[in-house]
Design a protein around this motif. Structure first.
Motif, PDB file in Angstrom:
ATOM      1  N   LEU A  22       3.490   6.433   8.092  1.00  0.00           N
ATOM      2  CA  LEU A  22       2.844   5.808   6.933  1.00  0.00           C
ATOM      3  C   LEU A  22       1.957   4.644   7.351  1.00  0.00           C
ATOM      4  O   LEU A  22       0.875   4.439   6.783  1.00  0.00           O
ATOM      5  CB  LEU A  22       3.900   5.350   5.925  1.00  0.00           C
ATOM      6  N   ASP A  23       2.397   3.891   8.346  1.00  0.00           N
ATOM      7  CA  ASP A  23       1.555   2.801   8.861  1.00  0.00           C
ATOM      8  C   ASP A  23       0.201   3.346   9.332  1.00  0.00           C
ATOM      9  O   ASP A  23      -0.850   2.745   9.078  1.00  0.00           O
ATOM     10  CB  ASP A  23       2.257   2.087  10.022  1.00  0.00           C
ATOM     11  N   CYS A  75      -1.199   6.170   8.344  1.00  0.00           N
ATOM     12  CA  CYS A  75      -1.926   6.660   7.167  1.00  0.00           C
ATOM     13  C   CYS A  75      -2.632   5.525   6.433  1.00  0.00           C
ATOM     14  O   CYS A  75      -3.723   5.718   5.869  1.00  0.00           O
ATOM     15  CB  CYS A  75      -0.967   7.375   6.224  1.00  0.00           C
ATOM     16  N   LEU A  76      -2.038   4.357   6.436  1.00  0.00           N
ATOM     17  CA  LEU A  76      -2.638   3.213   5.743  1.00  0.00           C
ATOM     18  C   LEU A  76      -3.980   2.807   6.346  1.00  0.00           C
ATOM     19  O   LEU A  76      -4.783   2.136   5.683  1.00  0.00           O
ATOM     20  CB  LEU A  76      -1.676   2.024   5.769  1.00  0.00           C
ATOM     21  N   SER A  77      -4.236   3.203   7.583  1.00  0.00           N
ATOM     22  CA  SER A  77      -5.490   2.835   8.243  1.00  0.00           C
ATOM     23  C   SER A  77      -6.593   3.863   8.026  1.00  0.00           C
ATOM     24  O   SER A  77      -7.717   3.669   8.484  1.00  0.00           O
ATOM     25  CB  SER A  77      -5.255   2.660   9.750  1.00  0.00           C
ATOM     26  N   PRO A  90      -2.305   2.810  -3.701  1.00  0.00           N
ATOM     27  CA  PRO A  90      -1.107   3.022  -2.901  1.00  0.00           C
ATOM     28  C   PRO A  90      -0.909   4.489  -2.527  1.00  0.00           C
ATOM     29  O   PRO A  90      -1.321   5.399  -3.246  1.00  0.00           O
ATOM     30  CB  PRO A  90       0.026   2.567  -3.840  1.00  0.00           C
ATOM     31  N   LEU A  91      -0.270   4.701  -1.378  1.00  0.00           N
ATOM     32  CA  LEU A  91       0.251   6.015  -1.015  1.00  0.00           C
ATOM     33  C   LEU A  91       1.578   6.170  -1.752  1.00  0.00           C
ATOM     34  O   LEU A  91       2.456   5.318  -1.635  1.00  0.00           O
ATOM     35  CB  LEU A  91       0.478   6.116   0.493  1.00  0.00           C
ATOM     36  N   GLY A 123       0.787  -1.224   0.000  1.00  0.00           N
ATOM     37  CA  GLY A 123       0.000   0.000   0.000  1.00  0.00           C
ATOM     38  C   GLY A 123       0.819   1.273   0.000  1.00  0.00           C
ATOM     39  O   GLY A 123       0.253   2.369   0.093  1.00  0.00           O
ATOM     40  N   VAL A 124       2.147   1.168  -0.101  1.00  0.00           N
ATOM     41  CA  VAL A 124       3.042   2.321  -0.145  1.00  0.00           C
ATOM     42  C   VAL A 124       4.035   2.123  -1.281  1.00  0.00           C
ATOM     43  O   VAL A 124       4.558   1.026  -1.460  1.00  0.00           O
ATOM     44  CB  VAL A 124       3.811   2.493   1.186  1.00  0.00           C
ATOM     45  N   ALA A 172       8.174  -2.264   1.694  1.00  0.00           N
ATOM     46  CA  ALA A 172       7.570  -1.491   0.613  1.00  0.00           C
ATOM     47  C   ALA A 172       8.450  -1.483  -0.629  1.00  0.00           C
ATOM     48  O   ALA A 172       9.673  -1.598  -0.541  1.00  0.00           O
ATOM     49  CB  ALA A 172       7.324  -0.054   1.079  1.00  0.00           C
ATOM     50  N   ARG A 207      -7.672   5.906   1.124  1.00  0.00           N
ATOM     51  CA  ARG A 207      -7.771   4.602   0.463  1.00  0.00           C
ATOM     52  C   ARG A 207      -8.602   4.663  -0.804  1.00  0.00           C
ATOM     53  O   ARG A 207      -9.038   3.634  -1.316  1.00  0.00           O
ATOM     54  CB  ARG A 207      -8.394   3.570   1.424  1.00  0.00           C
TER      55      ARG A 207
END
Length: 263
Positions: A240-241, A243-245, A140-141, A18-19, A67, A250
């Protein structure tokens, strides 16, 4: 004389966490056939040749998060991958008041040769990585990894880190908020540069696909040794972890000049 084809470096290219990290000024490398562009070696240890510390932070985030990343293949003095194809400083004749002898009065044929050898392969690798994520149903970010000088034109820069954005503020604002919550660092919002300018890599591989994206700029005196780059990588990976939530990061959104594309 033909030049050896230096390729962009791909890290964890099959990972899908996701990054995506893109580091276009990762290296000070210039192939030997270019004879150091007519410059003394000292200039290749300076910020005009590459973004000091950016490659190390990128590699360490990749190791911590699993990543994927793409690293630029050559010095920005040979060709700057964070410029549009016809930008005046794509092949800079001068950088921070330092003339680049081998970049003076170049023909279109010479510039095209550099594009085909280094510029297009970097952007093709970035585009494929993004396309493969989107095809897999992942939004992805996308993070551009950069660093900046502590002083410029005689002025000290107070910021420790900055997050740049153009028309899509989502990821930059999220990272700024988290950074200010977790640290006492001085954080720049479109500082020390603005994402409304010199944002080519993030625009092309992030915003144009509706993906959350930002360029991260860390002050170079804060990433000039191994311990410092490890600390920064750990901090950015943690943010970033989080942000993924976030559900607002998303989904694909298109702003301003960014138009929906096939990928």
């Amino acid at each position: 004389m033909p030049h050896t084809m230096e390729q962009p470096v791909l890290i964890n290219q099959h990972a899908r966490v996701g990054v995506i990290l893109l580091c276009d000024h990762a290296t000070n490398h210039v192939p030997t056939a270019y004879d150091s562009l007519g410059l003394d070696d000292q200039y290749f240890e300076d910020h005009i040749a590459y973004d000091i510390g950016a490659e190390a932070v990128t590699r360490k985030i990749c190791e911590m998060m699993g990543a994927p990343a793409v690293l630029g293949p050559v010095s920005r003095l040979l060709i700057d991958c964070n410029r549009e194809e016809h930008h005046a400083t794509l092949v800079p004749p001068v950088s921070d008041n330092i003339p680049i002898p081998a970049n003076k009065d170049l023909t279109n044929t010479t510039i095209t040769a550099r594009k085909e050898a280094y510029y297009y392969p970097f952007h093709d690798a970035c585009e494929k990585l993004v396309f493969d994520h989107v095809e897999a149903g992942i939004v992805p970010l996308v993070i551009g990894m950069h660093s900046f000088t502590p002083t410029m034109n005689g002025e000290d820069r107070a910021w420790h880190v900055g997050f740049l954005w153009n028309e899509d503020p989502r990821l930059a604002q999220a990272m700024i908020g988290l950074m200010e919550r977790e640290t006492d660092l001085v954080v720049g919002d479109n500082l020390p540069y603005s994402g409304t300018d010199l944002y080519h890599t993030m625009q092309k591989h992030g915003a144009d696909h509706g993906l959350p994206q930002t360029t991260l700029e860390i002050r170079q005196d804060l990433v000039d040794d191994d311990a410092k780059t490890t600390q920064w990588a750990a901090l950015i990976a943690d943010l970033l972890d989080e942000c993924l939530s976030r559900s607002d990061l998303r989904e694909r959104k298109y702003y301003g000049s960014a138009l929906p594309t096939g990928s």
